[in-house]
Design a protein around this motif. Structure first.
Motif, PDB file in Angstrom:
ATOM      1  N   TYR A 141       0.827  -1.210   0.000  1.00  0.00           N
ATOM      2  CA  TYR A 141       0.000   0.000   0.000  1.00  0.00           C
ATOM      3  C   TYR A 141       0.864   1.264   0.000  1.00  0.00           C
ATOM      4  O   TYR A 141       0.377   2.338  -0.272  1.00  0.00           O
ATOM      5  N   GLU A 142       2.121   1.109   0.356  1.00  0.00           N
ATOM      6  CA  GLU A 142       2.956   2.284   0.562  1.00  0.00           C
ATOM      7  C   GLU A 142       3.541   2.857  -0.726  1.00  0.00           C
ATOM      8  O   GLU A 142       3.890   4.030  -0.782  1.00  0.00           O
ATOM      9  N   ASP A 143       3.698   2.024  -1.769  1.00  0.00           N
ATOM     10  CA  ASP A 143       4.316   2.527  -2.988  1.00  0.00           C
ATOM     11  C   ASP A 143       3.296   2.583  -4.122  1.00  0.00           C
ATOM     12  O   ASP A 143       2.207   2.035  -4.028  1.00  0.00           O
ATOM     13  N   VAL A 144       3.674   3.281  -5.204  1.00  0.00           N
ATOM     14  CA  VAL A 144       2.788   3.387  -6.363  1.00  0.00           C
ATOM     15  C   VAL A 144       3.376   2.650  -7.553  1.00  0.00           C
ATOM     16  O   VAL A 144       3.035   2.900  -8.696  1.00  0.00           O
ATOM     17  N   GLY A 145       4.275   1.728  -7.265  1.00  0.00           N
ATOM     18  CA  GLY A 145       4.730   0.793  -8.277  1.00  0.00           C
ATOM     19  C   GLY A 145       5.893   1.258  -9.119  1.00  0.00           C
ATOM     20  O   GLY A 145       6.567   2.243  -8.839  1.00  0.00           O
ATOM     21  N   CYS A 146       6.101   0.505 -10.177  1.00  0.00           N
ATOM     22  CA  CYS A 146       7.213   0.754 -11.090  1.00  0.00           C
ATOM     23  C   CYS A 146       6.723   1.451 -12.355  1.00  0.00           C
ATOM     24  O   CYS A 146       5.555   1.367 -12.724  1.00  0.00           O
ATOM     25  N   ALA A 147       7.645   2.099 -13.029  1.00  0.00           N
ATOM     26  CA  ALA A 147       7.319   2.781 -14.277  1.00  0.00           C
ATOM     27  C   ALA A 147       6.795   1.796 -15.313  1.00  0.00           C
ATOM     28  O   ALA A 147       7.266   0.658 -15.412  1.00  0.00           O
ATOM     29  N   LEU A 148       5.818   2.225 -16.103  1.00  0.00           N
ATOM     30  CA  LEU A 148       5.280   1.406 -17.185  1.00  0.00           C
ATOM     31  C   LEU A 148       6.335   1.223 -18.270  1.00  0.00           C
ATOM     32  O   LEU A 148       7.344   1.936 -18.307  1.00  0.00           O
ATOM     33  N   PRO A 149       6.127   0.274 -19.171  1.00  0.00           N
ATOM     34  CA  PRO A 149       7.078   0.101 -20.277  1.00  0.00           C
ATOM     35  C   PRO A 149       7.316   1.416 -21.024  1.00  0.00           C
ATOM     36  O   PRO A 149       6.412   2.242 -21.162  1.00  0.00           O
ATOM     37  N   ASN A 150       8.536   1.618 -21.499  1.00  0.00           N
ATOM     38  CA  ASN A 150       8.940   2.787 -22.288  1.00  0.00           C
ATOM     39  C   ASN A 150       9.032   4.076 -21.474  1.00  0.00           C
ATOM     40  O   ASN A 150       9.265   5.147 -22.040  1.00  0.00           O
ATOM     41  N   VAL A 151       8.831   4.004 -20.156  1.00  0.00           N
ATOM     42  CA  VAL A 151       8.853   5.198 -19.308  1.00  0.00           C
ATOM     43  C   VAL A 151      10.161   5.257 -18.525  1.00  0.00           C
ATOM     44  O   VAL A 151      10.633   4.246 -17.994  1.00  0.00           O
ATOM     45  N   ARG A 152      10.750   6.454 -18.450  1.00  0.00           N
ATOM     46  CA  ARG A 152      11.954   6.695 -17.645  1.00  0.00           C
ATOM     47  C   ARG A 152      11.628   7.745 -16.586  1.00  0.00           C
ATOM     48  O   ARG A 152      10.810   8.634 -16.810  1.00  0.00           O
ATOM     49  N   LEU A 153      12.293   7.638 -15.445  1.00  0.00           N
ATOM     50  CA  LEU A 153      12.028   8.536 -14.331  1.00  0.00           C
ATOM     51  C   LEU A 153      13.330   9.129 -13.793  1.00  0.00           C
ATOM     52  O   LEU A 153      14.377   8.487 -13.838  1.00  0.00           O
ATOM     53  N   ARG A 154      13.208  10.349 -13.284  1.00  0.00           N
ATOM     54  CA  ARG A 154      14.303  10.971 -12.551  1.00  0.00           C
ATOM     55  C   ARG A 154      13.752  11.540 -11.256  1.00  0.00           C
ATOM     56  O   ARG A 154      12.598  11.971 -11.192  1.00  0.00           O
ATOM     57  N   ILE A 181      12.493   6.894  -5.048  1.00  0.00           N
ATOM     58  CA  ILE A 181      12.411   5.650  -5.806  1.00  0.00           C
ATOM     59  C   ILE A 181      13.384   4.661  -5.190  1.00  0.00           C
ATOM     60  O   ILE A 181      14.579   4.956  -5.040  1.00  0.00           O
ATOM     61  N   ASN A 182      12.883   3.516  -4.819  1.00  0.00           N
ATOM     62  CA  ASN A 182      13.711   2.500  -4.166  1.00  0.00           C
ATOM     63  C   ASN A 182      14.652   1.829  -5.164  1.00  0.00           C
ATOM     64  O   ASN A 182      14.553   2.028  -6.383  1.00  0.00           O
ATOM     65  N   GLU A 183      15.557   1.025  -4.628  1.00  0.00           N
ATOM     66  CA  GLU A 183      16.545   0.339  -5.458  1.00  0.00           C
ATOM     67  C   GLU A 183      15.878  -0.514  -6.536  1.00  0.00           C
ATOM     68  O   GLU A 183      16.383  -0.651  -7.653  1.00  0.00           O
ATOM     69  N   ASP A 184      14.706  -1.096  -6.218  1.00  0.00           N
ATOM     70  CA  ASP A 184      14.026  -1.975  -7.170  1.00  0.00           C
ATOM     71  C   ASP A 184      13.111  -1.225  -8.139  1.00  0.00           C
ATOM     72  O   ASP A 184      12.415  -1.835  -8.953  1.00  0.00           O
ATOM     73  N   GLY A 185      13.075   0.101  -8.043  1.00  0.00           N
ATOM     74  CA  GLY A 185      12.280   0.887  -8.979  1.00  0.00           C
ATOM     75  C   GLY A 185      10.895   1.264  -8.504  1.00  0.00           C
ATOM     76  O   GLY A 185      10.163   1.967  -9.208  1.00  0.00           O
ATOM     77  N   THR A 186      10.517   0.824  -7.308  1.00  0.00           N
ATOM     78  CA  THR A 186       9.197   1.184  -6.798  1.00  0.00           C
ATOM     79  C   THR A 186       9.206   2.634  -6.311  1.00  0.00           C
ATOM     80  O   THR A 186      10.149   3.092  -5.674  1.00  0.00           O
ATOM     81  N   ILE A 187       8.120   3.326  -6.620  1.00  0.00           N
ATOM     82  CA  ILE A 187       8.004   4.760  -6.330  1.00  0.00           C
ATOM     83  C   ILE A 187       7.175   4.962  -5.066  1.00  0.00           C
ATOM     84  O   ILE A 187       6.083   4.394  -4.933  1.00  0.00           O
ATOM     85  N   VAL A 188       7.670   5.788  -4.177  1.00  0.00           N
ATOM     86  CA  VAL A 188       6.933   6.157  -2.959  1.00  0.00           C
ATOM     87  C   VAL A 188       6.688   7.664  -3.001  1.00  0.00           C
ATOM     88  O   VAL A 188       7.641   8.446  -3.054  1.00  0.00           O
ATOM     89  N   VAL A 189       5.421   8.052  -3.015  1.00  0.00           N
ATOM     90  CA  VAL A 189       5.080   9.470  -3.022  1.00  0.00           C
ATOM     91  C   VAL A 189       5.166   9.990  -1.589  1.00  0.00           C
ATOM     92  O   VAL A 189       4.503   9.489  -0.691  1.00  0.00           O
ATOM     93  N   VAL A 190       6.003  10.999  -1.380  1.00  0.00           N
ATOM     94  CA  VAL A 190       6.238  11.552  -0.048  1.00  0.00           C
ATOM     95  C   VAL A 190       5.312  12.731   0.233  1.00  0.00           C
ATOM     96  O   VAL A 190       4.715  12.848   1.292  1.00  0.00           O
ATOM     97  N   ASP A 191       5.192  13.623  -0.733  1.00  0.00           N
ATOM     98  CA  ASP A 191       4.361  14.821  -0.573  1.00  0.00           C
ATOM     99  C   ASP A 191       4.186  15.419  -1.953  1.00  0.00           C
ATOM    100  O   ASP A 191       4.829  14.994  -2.917  1.00  0.00           O
TER     101      ASP A 191
END
Length: 557
Positions: A378-391, A444-454
């Motif tokens: 429940y804490e994270d919003v998952g990994c980026a979809l295919p073809n998506v890059r994040l910074r 973003i955690n080591e495994d790519g999962t995103i946690v929204v902080v604020d």
């Protein structure tokens, strides 16, 4: 950001996200753990109907209230007839913008695909908008035609009067008589004598603009979000991978999905309507959320997917008349627009009498709208979809690494072309010309999962709807007695947040709180209404003149 919860069959678990695969580059860019997808060079209408022969006779959309329905073949044919008439009778040309002011009705897809097939661009408007709000979007989008419901015609006409424009209005006269001064949708979409060869004139490709929804971005006034055919098609393709929620449509199977979330919003439009129709699912539309209508629809139609907003999930978990029978065929429940408190989730579990797995996802209108999905916690919003890059970046736009907190930037084929005719906003929202600023603080955690902080953005979230403070401030300053104003969002048990206004009166002028509330109420949709007004001698601002909303919250909320 929106939260997503769903129940998945074991064969479709999103386990790819958590395989031992490095998702971080040496430049501290986080890449999707999923295999990239191929994006066909098609327009949205071509993409949706590419497999028409597979499910031509299956129901495409049915009204959960009236049972009025259309097959896929009927939606296709009627949309092309409408398109031909738009070209012939209204002289629509490639790139012309047409406004759609409709609730969730089964004709919505016909109207949308008709505009696209005619070479037009769709700008969607909230059907509960006031004349002032409609006037603003008509002007900004440069819409040349308005398609609306019979009961909305008076508001549209008032908006056109305010805008000093004389645009054609097409009325959806399905069950009522044709309002005076409007053209009949029914005649335009059922004209079997129209020569469809006129559509050969249309010359649109995957890079051209398809939709022009309006969003406030990270802050400020609503801006036209330019979503190309490629943006939408890409986001549909990205959902057809390991994150797929539906069973494939075959001769013996067709999953159905509830469409109660508004189709004028990118979430309801892109994820619920466009994507699901491209996969041959049955849409069960509900014009608006009403308890009895909503529950009757759940009982009458064997629904596999429920797309809901948090208040609807709360309703299902707490309303006495709701039983497990209402959800006995449901395999996936998706709650969007805002995260859900765990108490609401468990109440839903109790009513459903089954073990439903909750996960979260992340998206925004500017990303067509889906960016990530999760299958872990429940804490994270998952990994980026295919073809998506994040910074993840700091205040100097320097990349941060795993576990470090900063603003999320998004790059991918689903990211918008930019805001319409707004170079200043585009300069603010894009970094290095292509990285979209989300306005949200994440790690973003080591495994790519995103946690929204604020969230950095100042938008007020009312029942999942975005309310830009700047829009309300502009409305307040139209009042003859007000010289300055500031608006912030404050917690509200029922709506999540509600707008609270701070105003400075002109010297010698007078106005009561109730007068100001009524003044604003006449000019904005119900969810944007000011609920409380505080009178101040001055609005706190920084040296550049920007309102210090955090100071307002700290001192007066």
């Amino acid at each position: 950001m929106f939260a997503l919860m769903f129940r998945l069959k074991p064969v479709r678990r999103l386990s790819v996200c958590f395989k031992e695969k490095s998702v971080w580059t040496s430049e501290k860019v986080c890449i999707s753990p999923y295999k990239d997808v191929e994006i066909p060079n098609m327009t949205v209408d071509q993409y949706v109907f590419k497999d028409l022969e597979k499910w031509a006779n299956k129901t495409a959309v049915v009204c959960g209230h009236t049972n009025r329905s259309y097959t896929y073949e009927q939606v296709y044919k009627k949309s092309r007839i409408l398109a031909a008439n738009l070209r012939k009778k209204f002289k629509v040309r490639d790139g012309d913008t047409i406004g759609v002011v409709l609730p969730n009705v089964p004709e919505y897809p016909i109207v949308v695909f008709g505009i696209l097939a005619a070479g037009g661009v769709v700008t969607t408007l909230n059907p509960i908008y006031t004349a002032y709000e409609i006037e603003r979007q008509i002007g900004l989008s440069e819409a040349s035609i308005i398609i609306t419901n019979e009961d909305i015609v008076p508001t549209v006409k008032e908006a056109l009067k305010l805008a000093k424009k004389d645009l054609p209005v097409i009325s959806l006269n399905i069950t009522q008589s044709l309002p005076e001064g409007t053209m009949s949708y029914k005649e335009l979409a059922e004209d079997n004598l129209i020569d469809l060869s006129i559509l050969n004139e249309v010359n649109r490709n995957h890079e051209d603009l398809a939709f022009l929804p309006y969003s406030s971005g990270t802050t400020g006034m609503p801006k036209g979000v330019q979503l190309s055919n490629r943006n939408i098609v890409a986001n549909c393709q990205q959902q057809n991978t390991d994150v797929r929620l539906y069973e494939y449509t075959t001769k013996s199977n067709q999953d159905s999905t509830l469409v109660v979330l508004p189709m004028f919003h990118s979430y309801g439009l892109s994820i619920c309507m466009l994507h699901k129709m491209s996969a041959g699912l049955k849409l069960v539309s509900v014009p608006k959320f009403q308890p009895d209508m909503f529950l009757n629809t759940l009982l009458t139609h064997k629904l596999q997917l429920l797309y809901l907003a948090p208040p609807m999930v709360l309703f299902l978990g707490s309303y006495p008349q709701v039983t497990a029978k209402h959800m006995e065929s449901v395999t996936s429940v998706i709650s969007g627009a805002a995260p859900l408190p765990s108490a609401d989730i468990y109440r839903f579990f109790d009513k459903a009498e089954r073990d439903v797995k909750f996960v979260q996802g992340y998206g925004m209108t500017e990303a067509s709208p889906l960016v990530s999905l999760s299958d872990r916690s429940y804490e994270d919003v998952g990994c980026a979809l295919p073809n998506v890059r994040l910074r993840v970046v700091d205040g100097n736009m320097k990349n941060l690494g795993p576990g470090e907190i900063g603003e999320l930037l998004v790059d991918g084929p689903n990211v918008m072309k930019g805001y319409l005719k707004n170079p200043e906003a585009n300069a603010d929202v894009f970094v290095d010309g292509k990285w979209l600023r989300s306005g949200d603080l994440v790690k973003i955690n080591e495994d790519g999962t995103i946690v929204v902080v604020d969230r950095l953005k100042e938008l007020i979230k009312v029942k999942g709807y975005q309310v830009p403070p700047a829009e309300l401030e502009n409305v307040l300053k139209e009042h003859a007695a007000i010289i300055d104003a500031g608006v912030v969002g404050v917690p509200d048990d029922a709506a999540g947040e509600k707008p609270k206004a701070f105003v400075v009166l002109k010297p010698g002028a007078g106005a009561t709180e109730q007068e100001i509330i009524e003044f604003v109420s006449k000019r904005v949709a119900p969810y944007k209404k000011i609920r409380e007004v505080i009178f101040l001698e001055s609005i706190p601002k920084n040296p550049s003149g920007k309102i210090l909303r955090r100071t307002l919250k700290e001192q007066y909320c």
